[in-house]
Scaffold this motif. Structure first.
Motif, PDB file in Angstrom:
ATOM      1  N   ASP A 176      26.310  -9.710  36.491  1.00 49.70           N
ATOM      2  CA  ASP A 176      27.274  -8.824  37.133  1.00 49.70           C
ATOM      3  C   ASP A 176      28.383  -9.662  37.753  1.00 49.70           C
ATOM      4  O   ASP A 176      28.213 -10.854  38.013  1.00 49.70           O
ATOM      5  CB  ASP A 176      26.599  -7.976  38.220  1.00 49.70           C
ATOM      6  CG  ASP A 176      27.465  -6.785  38.646  1.00 49.70           C
ATOM      7  OD1 ASP A 176      28.303  -6.342  37.827  1.00 49.70           O
ATOM      8  OD2 ASP A 176      27.317  -6.315  39.775  1.00 49.70           O
ATOM      9  N   THR A 177      29.530  -9.018  37.993  1.00 44.71           N
ATOM     10  CA  THR A 177      30.633  -9.688  38.673  1.00 44.71           C
ATOM     11  C   THR A 177      31.071  -8.863  39.879  1.00 44.71           C
ATOM     12  O   THR A 177      30.867  -7.653  39.931  1.00 44.71           O
ATOM     13  CB  THR A 177      31.845  -9.891  37.742  1.00 44.71           C
ATOM     14  OG1 THR A 177      32.368  -8.622  37.350  1.00 44.71           O
ATOM     15  CG2 THR A 177      31.465 -10.702  36.517  1.00 44.71           C
ATOM     16  N   GLN A 178      31.680  -9.548  40.820  1.00 49.44           N
ATOM     17  CA  GLN A 178      32.179  -8.911  42.035  1.00 49.44           C
ATOM     18  C   GLN A 178      33.495  -9.584  42.398  1.00 49.44           C
ATOM     19  O   GLN A 178      33.569 -10.813  42.474  1.00 49.44           O
ATOM     20  CB  GLN A 178      31.162  -9.083  43.168  1.00 49.44           C
ATOM     21  CG  GLN A 178      31.554  -8.443  44.491  1.00 49.44           C
ATOM     22  CD  GLN A 178      30.510  -8.728  45.573  1.00 49.44           C
ATOM     23  OE1 GLN A 178      29.942  -9.815  45.632  1.00 49.44           O
ATOM     24  NE2 GLN A 178      30.238  -7.753  46.426  1.00 49.44           N
TER      25      GLN A 178
ATOM     26  N   ARG B 265      33.392 -13.410  41.499  1.00 54.84           N
ATOM     27  CA  ARG B 265      32.109 -14.102  41.566  1.00 54.84           C
ATOM     28  C   ARG B 265      31.139 -13.455  40.591  1.00 54.84           C
ATOM     29  O   ARG B 265      30.902 -12.243  40.646  1.00 54.84           O
ATOM     30  CB  ARG B 265      31.554 -14.035  42.988  1.00 54.84           C
ATOM     31  CG  ARG B 265      30.224 -14.764  43.164  1.00 54.84           C
ATOM     32  CD  ARG B 265      29.932 -15.000  44.641  1.00 54.84           C
ATOM     33  NE  ARG B 265      29.780 -13.766  45.382  1.00 54.84           N
ATOM     34  CZ  ARG B 265      30.166 -13.608  46.653  1.00 54.84           C
ATOM     35  NH1 ARG B 265      30.744 -14.589  47.297  1.00 54.84           N
ATOM     36  NH2 ARG B 265      29.955 -12.461  47.264  1.00 54.84           N
TER      37      ARG B 265
ATOM     38  N   LEU C  92      27.249 -13.408  38.923  1.00 54.62           N
ATOM     39  CA  LEU C  92      25.864 -13.801  39.164  1.00 54.62           C
ATOM     40  C   LEU C  92      25.000 -13.477  37.962  1.00 54.62           C
ATOM     41  O   LEU C  92      25.199 -12.455  37.295  1.00 54.62           O
ATOM     42  CB  LEU C  92      25.287 -13.070  40.374  1.00 54.62           C
ATOM     43  CG  LEU C  92      25.907 -13.283  41.754  1.00 54.62           C
ATOM     44  CD1 LEU C  92      25.171 -12.422  42.776  1.00 54.62           C
ATOM     45  CD2 LEU C  92      25.875 -14.743  42.156  1.00 54.62           C
TER      46      LEU C  92
ATOM     47  N   VAL D 189      25.530 -18.994  38.935  1.00 59.27           N
ATOM     48  CA  VAL D 189      26.682 -18.404  39.616  1.00 59.27           C
ATOM     49  C   VAL D 189      27.947 -19.062  39.096  1.00 59.27           C
ATOM     50  O   VAL D 189      27.965 -20.270  38.829  1.00 59.27           O
ATOM     51  CB  VAL D 189      26.566 -18.562  41.151  1.00 59.27           C
ATOM     52  CG1 VAL D 189      26.364 -20.020  41.549  1.00 59.27           C
ATOM     53  CG2 VAL D 189      27.786 -18.003  41.859  1.00 59.27           C
TER      54      VAL D 189
ATOM     55  N   GLU E  41      22.747  -5.824  42.327  1.00 64.03           N
ATOM     56  CA  GLU E  41      23.453  -5.187  43.437  1.00 64.03           C
ATOM     57  C   GLU E  41      22.774  -5.532  44.763  1.00 64.03           C
ATOM     58  O   GLU E  41      23.439  -5.736  45.789  1.00 64.03           O
ATOM     59  CB  GLU E  41      23.487  -3.676  43.243  1.00 64.03           C
ATOM     60  CG  GLU E  41      24.097  -3.204  41.926  1.00 64.03           C
ATOM     61  CD  GLU E  41      25.589  -3.494  41.830  1.00 64.03           C
ATOM     62  OE1 GLU E  41      26.199  -3.875  42.864  1.00 64.03           O
ATOM     63  OE2 GLU E  41      26.151  -3.362  40.735  1.00 64.03           O
TER      64      GLU E  41
ATOM     65  N   THR F 270      21.156  -8.283  45.383  1.00 60.83           N
ATOM     66  CA  THR F 270      21.511  -9.672  45.680  1.00 60.83           C
ATOM     67  C   THR F 270      22.918  -9.765  46.260  1.00 60.83           C
ATOM     68  O   THR F 270      23.159 -10.505  47.223  1.00 60.83           O
ATOM     69  CB  THR F 270      21.389 -10.542  44.420  1.00 60.83           C
ATOM     70  OG1 THR F 270      20.052 -10.454  43.913  1.00 60.83           O
ATOM     71  CG2 THR F 270      21.707 -11.995  44.726  1.00 60.83           C
ATOM     72  N   ASN F 271      23.846  -9.005  45.695  1.00 57.13           N
ATOM     73  CA  ASN F 271      25.200  -8.981  46.259  1.00 57.13           C
ATOM     74  C   ASN F 271      25.174  -8.499  47.713  1.00 57.13           C
ATOM     75  O   ASN F 271      25.919  -9.006  48.561  1.00 57.13           O
ATOM     76  CB  ASN F 271      26.109  -8.070  45.423  1.00 57.13           C
ATOM     77  CG  ASN F 271      26.635  -8.764  44.179  1.00 57.13           C
ATOM     78  OD1 ASN F 271      26.902  -9.959  44.183  1.00 57.13           O
ATOM     79  ND2 ASN F 271      26.798  -8.007  43.104  1.00 57.13           N
TER      80      ASN F 271
ATOM     81  N   LEU G 298      24.004 -11.294  49.955  1.00 59.37           N
ATOM     82  CA  LEU G 298      25.069 -12.271  50.178  1.00 59.37           C
ATOM     83  C   LEU G 298      26.031 -11.807  51.269  1.00 59.37           C
ATOM     84  O   LEU G 298      26.605 -12.625  51.993  1.00 59.37           O
ATOM     85  CB  LEU G 298      25.839 -12.529  48.881  1.00 59.37           C
ATOM     86  CG  LEU G 298      25.069 -13.249  47.770  1.00 59.37           C
ATOM     87  CD1 LEU G 298      25.970 -13.436  46.546  1.00 59.37           C
ATOM     88  CD2 LEU G 298      24.541 -14.603  48.236  1.00 59.37           C
TER      89      LEU G 298
ATOM     90  N   VAL H  81      27.002 -19.870  47.697  1.00 59.55           N
ATOM     91  CA  VAL H  81      26.002 -18.924  47.201  1.00 59.55           C
ATOM     92  C   VAL H  81      24.631 -19.591  47.139  1.00 59.55           C
ATOM     93  O   VAL H  81      23.616 -19.014  47.569  1.00 59.55           O
ATOM     94  CB  VAL H  81      26.402 -18.371  45.820  1.00 59.55           C
ATOM     95  CG1 VAL H  81      25.268 -17.517  45.226  1.00 59.55           C
ATOM     96  CG2 VAL H  81      27.680 -17.550  45.920  1.00 59.55           C
TER      97      VAL H  81
END
Length: 278
Positions: free
Chosen positions: A112-114, A140, A142, A153, A228, A230-231, A234, A255
């Protein structure tokens, strides 16, 4: 450990014991030319990094009872550049997986990206604008296992397509796990054919988890929800809420330290303080 009053982010004796052998071995490989062992306790250096991670403070705002900003920067950059931060992270990850009755490396990862806003002062050449999410800053990416533990990452300019992040994540997953271990990667619909083709060449089947057309708002997708989570973990580390780092490599290192903090607590069954009521 010094006689100062502890901060909630400090390592307990049990948590320090998990990473101390790596730090001690690193120190043995990097002796001072003069034979001087340094003015700072290595545990206090790590405590300062964890304090900054949780509070998000600037280097110059580190408390005076922690090592100086210059000393903490020195070790942060050294450990970033030679991979010591990732070595600590990976050793903890293997221990957590073993404790959960799982092999060292997973067979399935979730990507996934954020997109994150970049702070003032972050070099413009390393940032961009995510056209879809209207976010100026960095992206970012992951790759996590089914426990939500980070396998890889990457940090790119927010203008980079998810494909670029996905391809780089797959390369890091392959490089960081035993050959042939990871068989499948789950992604959302933002990742296109290029990622699947790259995964096939790497021996990883990339499967798109599609959103149910009847769903409205945020609905966790089966198996993909762990990334999600994990995000969200963080975000407990205020240094990661925005991208404050001048170099993407520093953002990646943040991270690893944040997740290492979490995994050391998992292994010692100690709780993580939250920001509720702050």
């Amino acid at each position: 450990m010094s006689d100062r009053q502890p901060y909630k982010s400090d390592l307990s004796d049990e948590r320090w014991a998990l990473i101390e052998p790596v730090i001690t071995a690193w120190k043995a490989r990097h002796p001072s030319i003069s034979g001087h062992q340094g003015n700072y306790d290595m545990r206090e250096i790590v405590n300062a990094l964890l304090y900054q991670s949780r509070t998000g403070c600037q280097w110059d705002y580190l408390p005076h009872d922690l090592p100086s900003a210059g000393a903490v920067k020195y070790y942060f950059y050294k450990w970033r550049d030679d991979g010591t931060d990732q070595t600590i992270h990976d050793l903890l990850r293997w221990q957590v997986r073993e404790k959960k009755g799982r092999p060292a490396d997973p067979s399935l990862v979730v990507l996934d990206t954020q997109s994150l806003h970049a702070a003032a002062g972050v070099p413009a050449v390393t940032t961009g604008r995510d056209a879809a999410k209207k976010v100026p800053g960095r992206k970012r990416g992951l790759a996590v296992d089914v426990l939500g533990l980070v396998i890889a990452v990457v940090v790119l300019a927010a203008s980079a397509h998810d494909n670029a992040a996905g391809i780089e994540l797959l390369d890091k997953v392959v490089a960081g796990t035993e050959p042939g271990t990871v068989k499948k990667a789950l992604v959302d619909q933002g990742f296109k054919t290029a990622v699947a083709d790259h995964g096939e060449r790497a021996g990883i089947k990339v499967e798109v988890v599609k959103r149910n057309p009847g769903d409205s708002g945020f609905v966790p997708q089966p198996k993909r929800w762990v990334v999600e989570q994990t995000n969200g973990i963080l975000m407990l580390h205020r240094r990661l809420v925005r991208d404050y780092e001048h170099r993407p490599a520093s953002a990646e290192s943040r991270v690893y330290w944040a997740i290492s903090d979490r995994m050391s607590r998992m292994l010692t069954e100690s709780s993580t303080p939250t920001w509720r009521g702050a």
